[in-house]
Scaffold this motif. Structure first.
Motif, PDB file in Angstrom:
ATOM      1  N   LEU A 182       0.796  -1.179   0.169  1.00 39.79           N
ATOM      2  CA  LEU A 182       0.080  -0.136  -0.104  1.00 39.79           C
ATOM      3  C   LEU A 182       0.688   1.125  -0.070  1.00 39.79           C
ATOM      4  N   GLY A 183       0.768   2.210  -0.810  1.00 43.37           N
ATOM      5  CA  GLY A 183       1.600   3.386  -1.014  1.00 43.37           C
ATOM      6  C   GLY A 183       1.323   4.364   0.034  1.00 43.37           C
ATOM      7  N   ALA A 184       2.076   5.486   0.383  1.00 38.55           N
ATOM      8  CA  ALA A 184       1.904   6.227   1.283  1.00 38.55           C
ATOM      9  C   ALA A 184       0.648   6.973   1.240  1.00 38.55           C
ATOM     10  N   VAL A 200      -0.895  -0.927  -4.244  1.00 40.39           N
ATOM     11  CA  VAL A 200      -2.030   0.122  -4.340  1.00 40.39           C
ATOM     12  C   VAL A 200      -1.112   1.388  -4.546  1.00 40.39           C
ATOM     13  N   GLY A 201      -1.692   2.410  -5.318  1.00 37.87           N
ATOM     14  CA  GLY A 201      -0.909   3.751  -5.261  1.00 37.87           C
ATOM     15  C   GLY A 201      -1.075   4.530  -4.188  1.00 37.87           C
ATOM     16  N   GLU A 202      -0.298   5.525  -4.177  1.00 32.08           N
ATOM     17  CA  GLU A 202      -0.442   6.542  -3.027  1.00 32.08           C
ATOM     18  C   GLU A 202      -1.844   7.112  -2.835  1.00 32.08           C
ATOM     19  N   ASN A 203      -2.083   7.532  -1.492  1.00 33.64           N
ATOM     20  CA  ASN A 203      -3.491   8.156  -1.519  1.00 33.64           C
ATOM     21  C   ASN A 203      -4.823   7.745  -1.854  1.00 33.64           C
ATOM     22  N   ALA A 231      -3.690  -0.905  -8.427  1.00 34.50           N
ATOM     23  CA  ALA A 231      -4.784  -0.120  -8.290  1.00 34.50           C
ATOM     24  C   ALA A 231      -4.455   1.301  -7.856  1.00 34.50           C
ATOM     25  N   PHE A 232      -5.409   2.500  -8.301  1.00 36.55           N
ATOM     26  CA  PHE A 232      -4.912   3.851  -8.171  1.00 36.55           C
ATOM     27  C   PHE A 232      -6.252   4.583  -8.096  1.00 36.55           C
ATOM     28  N   GLN A 233      -6.127   5.815  -7.218  1.00 34.18           N
ATOM     29  CA  GLN A 233      -7.449   6.536  -7.169  1.00 34.18           C
ATOM     30  C   GLN A 233      -7.815   7.410  -8.528  1.00 34.18           C
TER      31      GLN A 233
END
Length: 276
Positions: A182-184, A200-203, A231-233
């Motif tokens: 899990l990213g920062a 999983v990308g940051e934030n 995955a990313f937001q």
């Protein structure tokens, strides 16, 4: 009687009016035994059965009993006074497992389990009932909530929040399966399940209320990220976009999941240097 039956008996007594003022030393001894079993990894708040994660209701009941049948007591940690029903966890057994927690701000509450070769950076916090698997990294400013289940070799980036789920007791807590990175700044809440070996990308916010657009299976899903995903937001058009008050349209958060690519795994290799 088994520990489970003892907890069930106490739960029934609590529902019938038993209070902290009435609890006997024997009953509190059962709760102490229960906390020790959690810390040893002998019992868990949730387990995987036939491919699905299910809550162990009696374990979550046991955790709730520790709040309902104990008096609040003045305590001290790191020179700071605090008031709680439970002390922080003893950590001598962590050294035996090759697990380390850095000074000045790592706090592990009673009833939490940390496996072998874990790293817990300061400041960070692991709450009661959480189960952290072997080789996991809990980075600075991370919180692992009550009953959360963190798998083996999981990397939690700095300032990551893993939510807790205590009630209702039948609800499974947040699950982060083996090999996840899990990213920062990620947030995982409300019983969401992150499938194994995903990056999983940051934030990124992962919660059952936000849709996951899985481009691998070409479907929209809620409450879980399948295994082996990157995955990313992103933000997609909201249903209120056409409102006259909103110039330029409105957008709502979504998560996009794609095939995991070999090069995305390279981003996690730098964490291995912490163990060399």
């Amino acid at each position: 009687m088994s520990l489970e039956s003892d907890i069930d008996d106490l739960w029934q007594r609590k529902q019938s009016g038993l209070t902290a003022a009435d609890a006997t030393d024997e009953q509190l001894g059962v709760l102490d035994e229960f906390l020790a079993a959690l810390e040893a990894g002998d019992v868990r708040a949730a387990e995987k059965s036939s491919g699905e994660w299910e809550a162990n209701e009696w374990v979550k009941q046991g955790i709730l009993l520790n709040f309902g049948l104990r008096e609040t007591v003045a305590r001290e940690y790191g020179g700071v006074d605090y008031h709680d029903v439970l002390p922080l966890r003893e950590t001598a057994d962590l050294n035996e497992r090759g697990t380390r927690n850095t000074p000045d701000g790592t706090a592990i509450r009673r009833g939490a389990y940390l496996g072998e070769d874990c790293i817990m950076m300061s400041p960070s916090f692991v709450n009661i009932g959480a189960h952290v698997g072997d080789g996991a990294l809990i980075d600075s400013c991370d919180t692992v909530g009550s009953c959360a289940q963190i798998g083996e070799n999981v990397k939690l980036g700095a300032n990551t929040l893993i939510g807790g789920v205590l009630e209702p007791v039948e609800d499974a807590p947040v699950i982060v399966e083996d090999g996840v990175s899990l990213g920062a700044g990620c947030r995982v809440t409300s019983g969401f399940v992150v499938g194994e070996n995903s990056v999983v990308g940051e934030n990124t916010l992962l919660t059952p209320r936000i849709p996951v657009y899985d481009l691998v299976e070409e479907e929209v899903i809620y409450g879980e990220l399948p295994s082996e995903r990157r995955a990313f937001q992103r933000f997609v058009e909201s249903s209120v976009s056409d409102h006259d008050m909103i110039e330029g349209g409105a957008f709502k958060p979504a998560v996009v999941a794609t095939h995991i690519e070999d090069e995305t795994l390279e981003a996690t290799e730098r964490e291995d240097a912490l163990r060399e």
